[in-house]
Design a protein around this motif. Structure first.
Motif: not given
Length: 525
Positions: A192-220
């Protein structure tokens, strides 16, 4: 706040604001990072590794601009060409430019090489938000509403401008699919978030991969294909079942057709209660209407419970807002679909007034003559009617109206015009409701303009030989030589690609009935 306009889309833009198309917008950004989570109030999208950019479309003028004002269009002309085909005169799309590496995953290095002129790798703009449409600033709208409108603006066949779909609620599932594809993250956005320029708590980034992870099991590419089944699974059944015995068309053919035409058809179903007409044994077998959603319907299907005026009980209608729901109904052998003339949030005020010309026992040339007369009258009183075949033996004429009139008012208007036309063409037209009293005359039916009544939408397939389709027409195509059977499940897609959607004005051109009624009374009564 937005004023009532002479031209409005089929979405509720009451929270939007009339404005001039802006030159620059500071983008909205994720405010912080957090771990994977699921929440029905949030949308979850893949975080593509690329360059943040926006498409600014003003007529045929298209710019592909970065947040700092750099125009990438000359270096990425394939994106600009696709953007010219957007179904809007003016628009601002937020998104990301992506170039994939040899493993078919987005690569910033590959993108920089392409931008520097060091390669010819294909670039794609992934659009995830719509900030401006026609003459409206959409930023005050909820994200889920902005994305819904965005999804309708991309015509079929684009290769370099794609819509970023999302998963609602099931963020952890999307994170797992994203990780398996070797992609780095997911963006969570409050629905339900409106669009507000700049950084916002209404959008969050979830990192799911780092260099130690296994190689991908599927291509993009494979991972993207799995995203929709991850959230919505349809158990297809009896795809080889022949629904049209004389023609050999199967249920699988029907599903494939609706899959291909979905982007054009769905706006005519959006937010409208709809019921099915099911043919489990094909068009020569028994059929039945089904207004109540089946008990086994998946929980992702949108439904609306409405008290029935006739049955005196609640009916749980399906609301077909997306491709999956459309395909699900086709899988249930609903050959055609029957949406209301009003939307569920204003069910008593239709946005279409309809004339249904029924020619079961009369010639189609008579239908053409009557349709021409109705079109002439409507245009003469200041209205802009839209025309389509019924997919059977008749013609449908729609007048899109501002949804402030009751069904009784739209029906009274259509009755007034229909009665006059029947009197002027008394040898070939009638408004008699009882079939056995109509003789061989065309029935000019205004009675569909009632709450709960339905008319098949454009591009719906009909349960008749050759699988005809309700086909939009230009008024100058209305000729006594016209063969409505020429528009069918096998021919309509080529016509749509060639002519575009000739009926789209019925979605975007609401009109004032009061002035038309006054003009009709002055001229014809």
């Amino acid at each position: 706040a937005r004023k009532e306009s002479d031209k409005a889309p089929f979405f509720d833009l009451s929270r939007a604001e009339e404005a001039a198309l802006f030159e620059r917008v500071e983008p909205m950004e994720a405010g912080e990072e957090r771990g994977p989570f699921s929440d029905p109030n949030w949308l979850f999208e893949v975080d593509f590794q690329g360059k943040r950019a926006a498409i600014r479309k003003a007529g045929d003028g298209v710019r592909l601009v970065t947040p700092d004002g750099e125009d990438l269009g000359a270096r990425l002309p394939e994106i600009v060409e696709d953007a010219r085909r957007l179904r809007t005169e003016n628009g601002w799309l937020d998104g990301v430019v992506v170039v994939s590496d040899d493993s078919k995953r987005p690569s910033r290095r590959s993108l920089e090489t392409r931008l520097a002129g060091g390669s010819h790798e294909t670039a794609v703009f992934y659009a995830f938000d719509l900030l401006f449409y026609e003459e409206w600033d959409l930023r005050p709208l909820a994200l889920v509403a902005r994305k819904e409108l965005l999804s309708t603006l991309l015509p079929p066949g684009l290769q370099h401008l794609l819509y970023v779909d999302h998963v609602q609620g099931r963020g952890e599932d999307l994170c797992e699919v994203t990780r398996s594809a070797g992609l780095t993250g997911v963006i969570a956005k409050r629905a339900e978030s409106a669009y507000a320029s700049g950084r916002s708590e209404q959008w969050l980034r979830i990192p799911v991969l780092d260099p130690t992870d296994e190689p991908p099991s599927h291509d993009f590419v494979t991972a993207l294909r799995t995203l929709r089944p991850t959230k919505r699974k349809i158990a297809f059944t009896n795809l080889d079942k022949v629904l049209w015995p004389e023609d050999g068309f199967t249920k699988g053919d029907l599903i494939r057709y609706y899959e291909q035409v979905a982007e054009t058809l769905l706006p005519y179903l959006y937010e409208r209660p709809v019921h099915m007409l099911r043919y489990p044994d094909g068009i020569q077998g028994k059929s039945f209407y089904q207004k109540d959603a089946p008990d086994h319907i998946p929980d992702w299907v949108v439904t609306e419970t409405i008290e029935s005026d006739e049955r005196g009980e609640a009916i749980n209608y399906i609301v077909c807002n997306d491709r999956d729901t459309l395909i699900l109904m086709a899988n249930l052998a609903s050959i055609d679909l029957h949406p209301w003339l009003s939307r569920r949030d204003r069910r008593d005020t239709p946005d279409w007034a309809v004339f249904d010309l029924d020619a079961k026992k009369s010639s189609f040339s008579d239908v053409v003559k009557i349709a021409r007369t109705i079109g002439k009258i409507l245009r003469g009183i200041g209205l802009r009617p839209y025309l389509k075949t019924s997919g059977a033996t008749g013609i449908h004429i729609y007048v899109p109206v501002t949804p402030i009139y009751t069904y009784e008012q739209t029906r009274t208007f259509c009755q007034m015009v229909s009665t006059y036309v029947a009197r002027e063409h008394k040898d070939i037209a009638t408004v008699e409701r009882l079939p056995n009293r109509r003789g061989n005359k065309v029935y000019v039916d205004f009675g569909q303009n009632r709450r709960g009544q339905t008319v098949v939408p454009p591009y719906a397939v009909r349960p008749r030989p050759k699988a005809p389709v309700s086909a939009p027409l230009a008024w100058d195509e209305l000729d006594v030589e016209l063969d409505p059977k020429a528009f069918n499940m096998k021919t309509i897609l080529e016509r749509l690609a060639r002519e575009g959607d000739l009926f789209q004005g019925a979605l975007r051109d609401p009109q004032d009935l009061l002035a038309a009624v006054q003009a009709f009374q002055e001229i014809y009564l």
